[in-house]
Every structure is written in structure tokens, then in C-alpha cells.
Design a protein around this motif. Structure first.
Motif, short mmCIF file in Angstrom:
data_model
loop_
_atom_site.label_atom_id
_atom_site.label_comp_id
_atom_site.label_asym_id
_atom_site.label_seq_id
_atom_site.Cartn_x
_atom_site.Cartn_y
_atom_site.Cartn_z
N GLN A 1 41.88 31.34 38.73
CA GLN A 1 42.72 31.96 37.70
C GLN A 1 42.82 33.47 37.88
O GLN A 1 43.91 34.05 37.77
CB GLN A 1 42.17 31.62 36.31
N GLU A 2 41.70 34.12 38.19
CA GLU A 2 41.72 35.57 38.39
C GLU A 2 42.58 35.94 39.60
O GLU A 2 43.37 36.89 39.56
CB GLU A 2 40.29 36.09 38.59
N LEU A 3 42.43 35.17 40.69
CA LEU A 3 43.25 35.45 41.88
C LEU A 3 44.73 35.22 41.58
O LEU A 3 45.60 35.95 42.07
CB LEU A 3 42.81 34.55 43.04
N LEU B 1 47.60 37.96 41.98
CA LEU B 1 48.78 37.68 42.78
C LEU B 1 50.06 37.96 41.99
O LEU B 1 51.01 38.57 42.50
CB LEU B 1 48.74 36.24 43.27
N LYS B 2 50.06 37.53 40.72
CA LYS B 2 51.23 37.79 39.88
C LYS B 2 51.45 39.28 39.69
O LYS B 2 52.59 39.77 39.73
CB LYS B 2 51.06 37.09 38.53
N GLU B 3 50.35 40.03 39.49
CA GLU B 3 50.50 41.47 39.31
C GLU B 3 51.05 42.13 40.57
O GLU B 3 51.91 43.02 40.50
CB GLU B 3 49.14 42.07 38.94
N GLN B 4 50.57 41.70 41.74
CA GLN B 4 51.08 42.27 42.98
C GLN B 4 52.56 41.95 43.18
O GLN B 4 53.35 42.80 43.61
CB GLN B 4 50.27 41.72 44.18
#
Length: 296
Positions: A94-96, A100-103
Motif C-alpha cells: 500500500q505504501e509503495l 507510485l501515485k505521488e510520483q
């Protein structure tokens, strides 16, 4: 652990439904004659109920045995550790996913200038840098080409000289192989040797005359100063001394030293030829001298 609980729950629900059906003791009418079902079916249901109760008793007995042996606890611990590890992996996933979404969002938010001036300036700057680099590379290549050309010219000059020398030597070899040439070479060598011998005799004669004129025989060290007329006295002649040194240098080149025996020489003459650089003393024995090697 949750699989076992779900299985027990299903079995218990089935048992409760079965007990409820049995407890109602419904009478099913026969479709043939409209009468109640026979007692044979009731007996079958009664036997099934007893068998079910025996199975449940056996199941409870097995559970008690399993719990007493400790295997249940170990299985629970193992399953709990796996579930915990699985939960950790899910949290990391979930954190990754969030990162990924933020990037992706940050990449999407990059705004490109609508004006092409910036792009043109960047292109011109890269083009100018590339041109400068190519100019520097061209200078380097030109210098290497110049050096290589100069080296090639020198090599060609050396090659030409070697070819000329080879041609001359081949001509000399061809000429030397001819009988007339060999005979002529022998005659020339003999004539050269004769000229050298004549020149050597002339030089030796002049040297002897010079020594006899300027360095006449002198009494050796320790000779009496006053002698009667007609008495013989030992003398040291520089010409003979030089002749002995030259003979030793030719006949015994491995040991050309002349041993000076006291009473056979005059010290001033010895010091004269040493200071003049004609002879040198033996570094290990000062009573021995040799002719200086004048060969080139």
C-alpha cells in the motif's frame, strides 16, 4: 486458524438445521395413497441421528487430544507469524502504491512552456556546445595527422637511405666475389699495411731521436756521484723504458705492468712520464707501472 473456525461454523449450522428438522417430527404424506410415511423411514432417520452424535463425540475427542499435545498451539503460532508477515507485505504494498501515485502525479504536473523560445535557446546552447566539441576534436585529429605525416616522412627518408646502403653493399659484395676484385683488395691491403709499417718506423725513429736529445741516459738511483774515468756505471735510458712499456702493452695486454727494480731506474724519469700521462702506477703496488691505453 480462520479456516478451522469457518469449517466448524458450517458444521454447527448444518447440525442445528438437522436437529430442528428432526425436532419438528413432521409427517410426510405419501403421494401414492395420501397416508403418513411408514415407520421404516423414521427408523432410518433415528439411526442417522445416533450416528451423527457419535461422530460429534469423536470430533470433540480428537479436538481435546490435539489441544493437549500442543500441536494446535504450534500451528496457531505458525499461522499467526505468516499472517503477520502477510499483513506487513500488504502494508508495504500500500505504501509503495501511494508513492507510485505521488510520483505519477508529480510527473503529470510538470508544465511545459507554451512559448517555444526556451526550447529554441536550449537547442541552440546544445548545438553550440556540440560544435565546440567537434572543433576541438578536429584540432586534435589535425595535430595527430600532422605528427603521423611527419613520422611517415622520417620513416620514408630512413627507408630510402637503407635502400641506398643496401644497393651499395650488394654492389660491393658482387665486386668482392669477382677474382679480380679479391686480388685487387689483397694488394690494397698489403700496400696499406706497408704504409702503416713505414709510418710506424718513422714515428718511432723520431720519438727515439727526441728522447735521446732531450732525455739522455742518466745514472740510476744510488749510483756514486764521483766516478773515476773509465769506470762503468749503470744508467737509465728513457727510450728503453718506453720501449719495454710498449712491448708489454702489446705482448701481455692482460698484465702490461712493468716492475721497477730499485737500482735500475732514475726516479725523475719515472715521475716525468707519469705526470705527462704516458704511464700510470698500479693502484695496488706503486712499484709497478704500465703504459696508458691510448686506443680509441
Amino acid at each position: 486458524m480462520w479456516i478451522e473456525e469457518k469449517l466448524k461454523e458450517i458444521i454447527a449450522q448444518a447440525a442445528r438445521d438437522f436437529d430442528q428438522i428432526i425436532a419438528e417430527e413432521r409427517k410426510i404424506e405419501s403421494s401414492e395413497d395420501g397416508t403418513a410415511r411408514g415407520s421404516h423411514l423414521d427408523q432410518i432417520l433415528f439411526d442417522q441421528k445416533n450416528e451423527r452424535e457419535q461422530l460429534w463425540a469423536r470430533l470433540h475427542e480428537l479436538e481435546d487430544t490435539f489441544a493437549t499435545s500442543g500441536s494446535r498451539k504450534l500451528f496457531v503460532l505458525k499461522v499467526g507469524a505468516q499472517v503477520k508477515y502477510l499483513s506487513t507485505l500488504k502494508v508495504e504494498q500500500q505504501e509503495l502504491g501511494k508513492d507510485l501515485k505521488e510520483q505519477i502525479e508529480s510527473v503529470r504536473e510538470i508544465r511545459r512552456p507554451k512559448d517555444e523560445t526556451v526550447n529554441e535557446l536550449q537547442f541552440k546552447e546544445r548545438l553550440h556546445s556540440t560544435v565546440e566539441q567537434l572543433h576541438e576534436a578536429l584540432k586534435t585529429v589535425d595535430q595527430e595527422l600532422t605528427d603521423t605525416t611527419e613520422a611517415l616522412r622520417r620513416e620514408q627518408t630512413v627507408l630510402s637511405e637503407c635502400q641506398q646502403i643496401t644497393e651499395v653493399l650488394q654492389q660491393r659484395v658482387e665486386e668482392a666475389r669477382q677474382p679480380e676484385a679479391m686480388q685487387r683488395a689483397s694488394i690494397e691491403a698489403h700496400e696499406t699495411l706497408n704504409r702503416l709499417r713505414d709510418k710506424h718506423r718513422t714515428i718511432m725513429g723520431e720519438l727515439i731521436n727526441f728522447v735521446n736529445e732531450h732525455f739522455p741516459p742518466h745514472p740510476v738511483d744510488g749510483a756514486p756521484e764521483m766516478i773515476d774515468e773509465g769506470d762503468e756505471v749503470d744508467t737509465c735510458e728513457l727510450a728503453f723504458l718506453l720501449e719495454d712499456l710498449m712491448n708489454l702493452a702489446v705482448l701481455k695486454p692482460h698484465d702490461p705492468y712493468l716492475t721497477l727494480i730499485e737500482g735500475t731506474y732514475w726516479s725523475p724519469y719515472i715521475e716525468t712520464i707519469i705526470k705527462a700521462g704516458i704511464a700510470v702506477r698500479d693502484p695496488e703496488n706503486s712499484s709497478r707501472i704500465r703504459l696508458v691505453d691510448f686506443r680509441v
